[in-house]
Design a protein around this motif. Structure first.
Motif, PDB file in Angstrom:
ATOM      1  N   ASN A 199      10.494  -5.536   7.871  1.00 38.34           N
ATOM      2  CA  ASN A 199       9.626  -5.863   6.751  1.00 38.34           C
ATOM      3  C   ASN A 199       9.226  -4.586   6.026  1.00 38.34           C
ATOM      4  OD1 ASN A 199       9.730  -8.581   7.229  1.00 38.34           O
ATOM      5  ND2 ASN A 199       7.670  -8.763   8.056  1.00 38.34           N
ATOM      6  N   TYR A 200       8.612  -4.759   4.854  1.00 39.93           N
ATOM      7  CA  TYR A 200       8.242  -3.600   4.053  1.00 39.93           C
ATOM      8  C   TYR A 200       6.818  -3.775   3.527  1.00 39.93           C
ATOM      9  CZ  TYR A 200      13.190  -2.647   4.317  1.00 39.93           C
ATOM     10  OH  TYR A 200      14.449  -2.398   4.788  1.00 39.93           O
ATOM     11  N   LYS A 201       6.040  -2.708   3.656  1.00 41.71           N
ATOM     12  CA  LYS A 201       4.676  -2.735   3.175  1.00 41.71           C
ATOM     13  C   LYS A 201       4.658  -2.669   1.645  1.00 41.71           C
ATOM     14  CE  LYS A 201       2.793  -0.567   7.334  1.00 41.71           C
ATOM     15  NZ  LYS A 201       1.865   0.442   7.893  1.00 41.71           N
ATOM     16  N   LYS A 202       3.479  -2.847   1.071  1.00 41.41           N
ATOM     17  CA  LYS A 202       3.345  -2.841  -0.375  1.00 41.41           C
ATOM     18  C   LYS A 202       3.858  -1.542  -0.982  1.00 41.41           C
ATOM     19  CE  LYS A 202      -0.039  -3.321  -4.103  1.00 41.41           C
ATOM     20  NZ  LYS A 202      -1.459  -3.553  -4.443  1.00 41.41           N
ATOM     21  N   ASN A 203       3.652  -0.407  -0.273  1.00 36.44           N
ATOM     22  CA  ASN A 203       4.114   0.884  -0.801  1.00 36.44           C
ATOM     23  C   ASN A 203       5.589   1.154  -0.533  1.00 36.44           C
ATOM     24  OD1 ASN A 203       4.207   1.450   1.927  1.00 36.44           O
ATOM     25  ND2 ASN A 203       2.650   3.067   1.884  1.00 36.44           N
ATOM     26  N   GLY A 204       6.288   0.167   0.040  1.00 35.31           N
ATOM     27  CA  GLY A 204       7.717   0.310   0.305  1.00 35.31           C
ATOM     28  C   GLY A 204       8.068   0.806   1.684  1.00 35.31           C
TER      29      GLY A 204
END
Length: 503
Positions: free
Chosen positions: A87-92
């Motif tokens: 998965n990837y956080k909002k900041n990438g």
């Protein structure tokens, strides 16, 4: 379940270390309707940015993972599942998610919801990867060689000198270690006057700027860079400059440890050009509005005075003129809105209204003549009362539906999906058209941005979605798009619910 028990359970979920979500399987695309604080912390997204989305948004562009197919199969079968997925956080930033999903059934055995529990296992994955890398002697040699190149002063200096942007390298005491020629040329100083001097003392203290001091002091204690920090200052000899500063802590080992790389971009002319462009848009839009209003009035007067015996071709031509005047009027209004938004002068008239009623009225009254080849289907309903500007929200729907029609010339329908997701109402517009490339999705809401592949095929200025995004932001909601090339697009936006009406 009484409210006290419900509140206790929600507090318990919010105190959990694991991220917990609940989705509504009865709504299209199984959207998230609840998330706890741990889920927000793990993903970096806020509550309102999560509600209404399908869980797949956490995979961003990384859509070919086999675990996605496993999850899809278990959801379709209504069974429990456990996967480890990227998965990837909002900041990438990438994080590994150990995800458990479990169905929730009602008394009739029908699946109404899914509960998802996630744990960030990035550290464990990293440890596993580190063990593998230790066995790879070739990769170790490459890392060592890369470090040697990074620590090479000539290598770093060559980069600094070739960038057409003012760059300085500072030591922890803010003394200039290295400077590129672009800085010397821009600020009219010599290398002898710069290298070895404390930044604040350069040029008779012309860089002793309070905002700059504040920015630099915040860098060394943390690993976080300072991005796009604006400084407005009046310099001797070169006058007032508006600068965009970016500062990074250099984390190399060796002689460059704890140094600061400072990049300075002079945006004075660019900002002035933007201001003049905005002034032009505002003036041009106002000047066009007056004669267009007169023409529109005259055409309406002609339409009302048409006799029954008038030639049908004349009637058809007059109707086409009326339609195109309205299209031009909408375009001018969008240009005016763009100018107002950029200058911070747009007004929102907030009143409670029935969002369900507004959607239906907009389709019936404003969108009926958008296209004769597409039918607009409204699915779902919401009894939500929303506080906001009805005209502006109707404008957003008009923009999105008009785009859906424009970019799906081979299709024959547009779907509008309504539903409640947590404390928000969600409106989605689904088309069956050309779709949008992943790399363009992040730019689609930028002012004047248009996808290169469609610029020649479809008209437009690229301002409708920008205006729509700003309007939704002002209402406390979010707007986003899910799309793939060749598979159509779904534009969705959420609005906070003021209250629900029982019907």
């Amino acid at each position: 379940m009484d409210n006290n028990n419900l509140g206790l359970y929600l507090k318990a979920l919010d105190s959990a270390n694991s991220g917990i979500i609940i989705t509504d399987n009865s709504l299209p695309d199984n959207p998230i309707i609840y998330c706890n604080k741990a889920f927000e912390k793990i993903t970096g997204y806020s509550h309102k940015e999560i509600i209404g989305h399908n869980c797949r948004f956490l995979q961003m562009k990384d859509r070919n993972q086999p675990e996605r197919a496993i999850l899809k199969k278990h959801i379709e079968e209504g069974t429990e599942s456990r996967v480890e997925i990227r998965n990837y956080k909002k900041n990438g930033d990438l994080f590994w998610n150990e995800l458990y999903i479990s169905p929730v059934k009602n008394e009739n055995g029908k699946i109404t919801n899914f509960i998802g529990v996630q744990n960030d296992i990035t550290d464990r994955k990293k440890a596993e990867q580190d063990l593998r890398e230790e066995k790879a002697s070739v990769e170790k040699k490459v890392d060592e060689r890369t470090r040697e190149l990074q620590e090479n002063e000539a290598f770093l200096s060559s980069i600094i000198q070739t960038v057409r942007e003012s760059l300085l390298v500072l030591d922890p005491d803010f003394r200039v270690i290295s400077v590129n020629s672009y800085f010397l040329k821009t600020f009219k100083v010599t290398e002898e006057e710069t290298v070895g001097k404390v930044l604040y003392e350069l040029g008779n203290h012309q860089w002793d700027i309070e905002a700059l001091r504040e920015m630099l002091i915040k860098i060394l204690p943390t690993n976080n860079p300072v991005i796009d920090f604006e400084v407005d200052h009046d310099f001797p000899y070169i006058g007032r400059k508006l600068m965009l500063l970016n500062a990074y802590r250099i984390e190399f080992d060796g002689q460059y440890k704890d140094n600061i790389l400072l990049a300075i971009e002079d945006i004075t002319d660019k900002r002035d050009i933007d201001r003049r462009k905005d002034d032009f848009l505002s003036i041009a839009s106002h000047e066009l509005k007056t004669p267009l209003t007169t023409i529109k009035t005259l055409v309406q007067l002609l339409e009302r005075r048409l006799d029954k015996g008038i030639d049908e071709k004349f009637k058809s031509t007059l109707h086409k003129v009326s339609v195109n005047i309205e299209r031009l009027n909408n375009l001018i209004n969008e240009l005016l809105d763009t100018s107002k938004i950029h200058s911070g002068n747009i007004e929102i008239n907030r009143q409670p209204f029935d969002i369900n009623k507004l959607i239906h009225e907009t389709v019936d009254n404003s969108l009926y003549n958008v296209s004769s080849s597409h039918r607009i289907e409204i699915k779902g309903k919401t009894n939500a009362i929303v506080e906001g500007d009805e005209i502006k929200i109707s404008q957003v729907l008009n923009n999105i539906v008009s785009n859906a029609v424009k970019y799906s010339p081979g299709a024959d329908k547009i779907e509008i999906l309504l539903g409640n997701v947590g404390n928000f109402v969600k409106i989605s517009v689904k088309d069956f058209g050309v779709g949008i490339d992943y790399d363009d999705k992040s730019k689609i809401f930028e002012r004047f941005f248009r996808v290169k592949d469609v610029q020649q095929k479809f008209s437009g200025l690229g301002i409708g979605l920008y205006v729509s995004q700003e309007i939704i932001k002002m209402h406390g909601g979010t707007i986003w798009v899910e799309s793939e090339l060749g598979s159509g697009s779904v534009f969705s936006f959420t609005l906070p619910i003021l209250k629900n009406e029982e019907k």
